[in-house]
Design an enzyme around this catalytic site. Structure first.
Site, PDB file in Angstrom:
ATOM      1  N   GLU A 241      -0.161   8.378   7.781  1.00 54.25           N
ATOM      2  CA  GLU A 241      -0.474   9.769   7.431  1.00 54.25           C
ATOM      3  C   GLU A 241      -0.873  10.588   8.662  1.00 54.25           C
ATOM      4  OE1 GLU A 241      -1.586   7.129   5.836  1.00 54.25           O
ATOM      5  OE2 GLU A 241      -1.216   7.352   3.684  1.00 54.25           O
TER       6      GLU A 241
ATOM      7  N   PHE B  27     -11.087   3.792  -7.722  1.00 50.85           N
ATOM      8  CA  PHE B  27     -10.190   3.228  -6.711  1.00 50.85           C
ATOM      9  C   PHE B  27      -9.552   4.345  -5.879  1.00 50.85           C
ATOM     10  CE2 PHE B  27      -5.853   1.767  -5.531  1.00 50.85           C
ATOM     11  CZ  PHE B  27      -6.244   0.815  -4.611  1.00 50.85           C
ATOM     12  N   GLN B  28      -9.660   4.254  -4.580  1.00 52.91           N
ATOM     13  CA  GLN B  28      -9.109   5.210  -3.615  1.00 52.91           C
ATOM     14  C   GLN B  28      -9.662   6.624  -3.810  1.00 52.91           C
ATOM     15  OE1 GLN B  28      -4.786   4.662  -3.304  1.00 52.91           O
ATOM     16  NE2 GLN B  28      -5.154   3.105  -1.758  1.00 52.91           N
TER      17      GLN B  28
ATOM     18  N   LYS C  90      -5.049  13.811 -10.269  1.00 51.34           N
ATOM     19  CA  LYS C  90      -3.829  13.255 -10.848  1.00 51.34           C
ATOM     20  C   LYS C  90      -3.557  13.856 -12.233  1.00 51.34           C
ATOM     21  CE  LYS C  90      -1.305   8.933 -11.091  1.00 51.34           C
ATOM     22  NZ  LYS C  90      -1.332   7.495 -10.842  1.00 51.34           N
TER      23      LYS C  90
ATOM     24  N   MET D 170      -6.447   8.501  32.636  1.00 50.30           N
ATOM     25  CA  MET D 170      -7.437   9.538  32.901  1.00 50.30           C
ATOM     26  C   MET D 170      -8.851   8.953  32.912  1.00 50.30           C
ATOM     27  SD  MET D 170      -7.759  12.623  33.743  1.00 50.30           S
ATOM     28  CE  MET D 170      -6.538  13.832  33.253  1.00 50.30           C
TER      29      MET D 170
END
Lengths: 577, 177
Positions: free
Chosen positions: A67, A129-130, A179, A492
């Site tokens: 993502e 969940f999630q 959802k 760097m």
């Protein structure tokens, strides 16, 4: 919240139809002109993906491999197209993986709309969940965000999201959709948002402040312009050029302002900032009028604020009132869109030239050339330098490529030495300094401008932060050119360790895999260059390729990027070695 | 230049939306500014909420904070004011054992002299309420503390400005832009 909607919306479904929330999401995106979005499916966003399957002839979904890659790809798309980039993810880890890209977009003013799935509304707050509180998590790094729990709220929320993302000073927004809202039905009618009460995206330019600014510039002996990305975001490149040419004022750019004026323009005196050019940094503390245009006086630009341009009157052009006096005290503030305010300024500026003042920039450039640039782009020592790779890319691309750079030494070298002859050619992570940005951002950039050559310049560290996006390149056939400048170090950080930590190279040396084999594993043409005599031909071959191409260049392990303003030092104390 | 730290009352007129409190408090958190008190309520305008936030900062920081707040999409207008420019007050409540009201005559004197109101009395406890400046509330708390306080609570500051705040005009301008 009261929003205003357009009376007439073109190409928008303005007849009412009874559809699901998921279909409303897709139809809202189509109504906003979205033709590509980047994302990753998962449980809480599956209804939307299911609808997307039905609309794949109208919206191209790019399955990134992470993502974070989706967010950066959407950024790359937005930066080169000037349109809103769209990223989509599921709830929980999917949503949190977007956060780095969102934070990057926020600090670099990139318009993004991120859509995240959320657990069903009856589960909110139950540690389902999630489930994560993505609205809470993203609040500090979004321009605006909201959670939608009813299907009927979807069109208005997305219309508002696009309006806020693209208007005024652009930025990322996030819309989190439960959802059940995706599954349930609504009477859908889409109206584009054209205003939000309490939100004034573009302040009106006060003609008196423009006149006052012009008077100061007209009477200045040593005026100096520093422009930033506000010029590009405002599409004010032509107006900037007119102002510079009419006033004869030497002009320098911040890292995100690069490419608004061609590198070769005689009044373009280079980049300001920590690894910018010697002359514009040094002479910041000699100018009598400093004209800042669409830039925010980042600490990487100003160094020590207590010694920054103290002798100068400061004029600040910006769209965001909160930038005025935030870091540097301003004598004259000109609010508004840069396209309008610069056009107004050009009207009242005197034709002028500042030859002796400009000569000072040229004299200091000669010093920088002899002490730094020559060795970077025309080295005589054995090891390959990053600068000479950029020089070859300039030759092959004629300075017309879009350069997408990651973060580190190679980024500074790319910004210093790439020829930018076309606007929106420098796509890099400026404010957040996000390693891993370039590979996915290059995919988005290439999709937004398939006619342009897109060259990603990446270090061996940043490349491995999102190396999985080679899979996206393979699958989508995005013809990006990937150049990894491999010095087997986090270069760097190593440079800072060398200069400020007595060469204690703590955890910066990298044992790298065979990058060429990895690229070939993704069916991407690949080559490694270790010797100078092979470089020109390899770059030529890469640029001639019609497909994606991976080029690894093994460069000097312990080269440093100079000039350098040490952190917290005055810009006048810029070091050449 | 070192600027004096002063007490400022920051008033914010906002849309009445979920999550805005987080956005506004985050502006203070990022700058490591401690909020002394925070009150939110509806305002004199329908559908518009008002935050009253008290902070101890320099005026330069107050100006910057107000700009950052106004930058939020759903913030209509923000202002900062010194104590001299506002009329402000706080409220507090004390819960005290009922027996003390009769056994300690001094408590009745304190109630009278401090202009404190008895809200309720029952067999177990009585409740006092007072509105006033912070120092008055603190003095009352000190006085009552020696007798024992079962519960104490104080509100955040509420304030109105001596000058007019032309938010209605701002809203009209927003609506007409």
């Amino acid at each position: 919240m009261k929003t205003q909607t357009a009376d007439k919306t073109k190409e928008v479904a303005n007849k009412t139809e009874h559809i699901t929330g998921s279909e409303a999401v897709i139809k809202s995106l189509i109504a906003e002109g979205v033709d590509v979005l980047y994302g990753y499916p998962g449980g809480a966003i599956m209804p939307v993906y299911d609808e997307l399957f039905k609309f794949q002839d109208q919206i191209h979904h790019v399955l990134t491999r992470h993502e974070q890659g989706a967010a950066h790809a959407a950024q790359g798309y937005a930066r080169i197209s000037g349109k809103v980039g769209v990223a989509m993810a599921t709830s929980g880890p999917g949503a949190t993986n977007l956060i780095t890209g969102i934070a990057d977009a926020q600090i670099d003013s990139t318009p993004l709309v991120c859509i995240t799935g959320q657990v069903a509304s009856h589960l909110l707050g139950s540690d389902a969940f999630q489930e994560t509180d993505i609205v809470g998590i993203s609040t500090p790094v979004t321009k605006w965000n909201c959670q939608v729990t009813k299907a009927s709220e979807i069109p208005a929320a997305l219309a508002k999201a696009f309006y806020i993302a693209r208007s005024g000073r652009p930025g990322p927004v996030l819309v989190d959709i439960t959802k059940d809202a995706q599954i349930s039905e609504l009477d859908f009618k889409y109206e584009k948002c054209v205003g939000v009460r309490s939100y004034k995206p573009i302040p009106k330019t006060n003609p008196d402040s423009v006149k006052a600014a012009a008077e100061l510039i007209n009477n200045a002996k040593k005026p100096f312009i520093v422009w930033g990305q506000g010029v590009i975001l405002g599409e004010a490149e032509a107006e900037l050029k007119t102002v510079i040419e009419k006033s004869g004022v030497p002009a320098a750019w911040t890292i995100l302002g690069a490419s608004a004026l061609p590198t070769s323009h005689p009044l373009n005196v280079g980049m300001v900032g920590m690894h910018g050019n010697y002359a514009p940094n040094k002479l910041t503390n000699e100018c009598d009028v400093l004209i800042a245009i669409g830039m925010r006086f980042d600490d990487r630009v100003t160094g020590d604020l207590n010694t920054y341009a103290k002798q100068a009157k400061v004029i600040h052009f910006d769209i965001d009132p909160a930038e005025i006096d935030k870091n540097v005290k301003t004598d004259i503030a000109v609010l508004g869109n840069s396209k309008e305010s610069l056009a107004m300024l050009a009207e009242v500026l005197n034709e002028n030239s500042h030859d002796s003042w400009l000569q000072k920039f040229k004299d200091l450039y000669k010093i920088e050339y002899e002490k730094v640039i020559k060795d970077d782009i025309e080295p005589t020592k054995e090891g390959l330098t990053m600068g000479e790779v950029l020089k070859q890319i300039n030759i092959e691309s004629e300075g017309k490529a879009a350069i997408v750079s990651d973060v580190g030494q190679h980024q500074m070298i790319a910004c210093r030495y790439a020829d930018f002859n076309v606007t929106k050619s420098n796509i890099t992570s400026g404010g957040l300094g996000t390693m891993g940005f370039a590979l996915p951002a290059a995919i988005g950039a290439k999709m937004a401008a398939p006619e342009r050559e897109v060259v990603a310049i990446i270090g061996d560290g940043g490349y491995q932060m999102n190396i999985q996006e080679l899979g996206t390149i393979f699958q989508t056939k995005a013809a990006v050119k990937i150049v990894v400048l491999n010095n087997e170090f986090l270069g760097m950080v190593r440079q800072w360790q060398q200069l400020f930590f007595d060469k204690r190279y703590a955890s910066t040396e990298m044992t790298n895999p065979d990058f060429v084999t990895i690229a070939k594993g993704y069916h991407i043409q690949a080559k490694r260059v270790e010797k100078r005599e092979d470089l020109a031909e390899a770059v030529k071959e890469m640029m001639a390729s019609k497909e994606s191409y991976f080029l690894e260049v093994c460069v000097e392990k312990e080269d440093n990027v100079f000039p350098m303003v040490p952190s917290g030092a005055s810009v006048s104390d810029i070091r050449l070695s | 230049m070192n600027e004096d730290i002063k007490t400022f009352t920051i008033s914010v007129y906002t849309e009445n939306n979920i999550g805005l409190l987080n956005r506004i408090s985050a502006i203070f958190q990022r700058r490591h500014i401690n909020i002394e008190s925070l009150t939110t309520s509806r305002s004199e305008i329908d559908g518009v909420n008002r935050f009253v936030i008290v902070v101890n900062i320099t005026e330069t920081n107050a100006k910057k904070i107000v700009k950052q707040i106004e930058k939020q999409v759903e913030a209509i207008r923000a202002y900062y004011h010194t104590d001299d420019e506002t009329i402000f007050t706080e409220s507090c409540m004390f819960k005290i054992k009922s027996s003390l009201l009769f056994d300690e005559p001094q408590i009745q004197n304190i109630i009278k002299e401090s202009d404190t109101r008895i809200v309720t009395v029952n067999r177990e406890f009585f409740v006092l309420e007072k509105s006033g400046r912070r120092h008055e509330i603190e003095a009352l708390r000190r006085d009552l503390n020696v007798f024992g306080i079962m519960q104490f609570v104080r509100s955040g500051r509420i304030a109105v400005t001596k000058d007019e705040m032309k938010v209605t005009e701002v809203l009209t301008a927003f609506n007409n832009q």
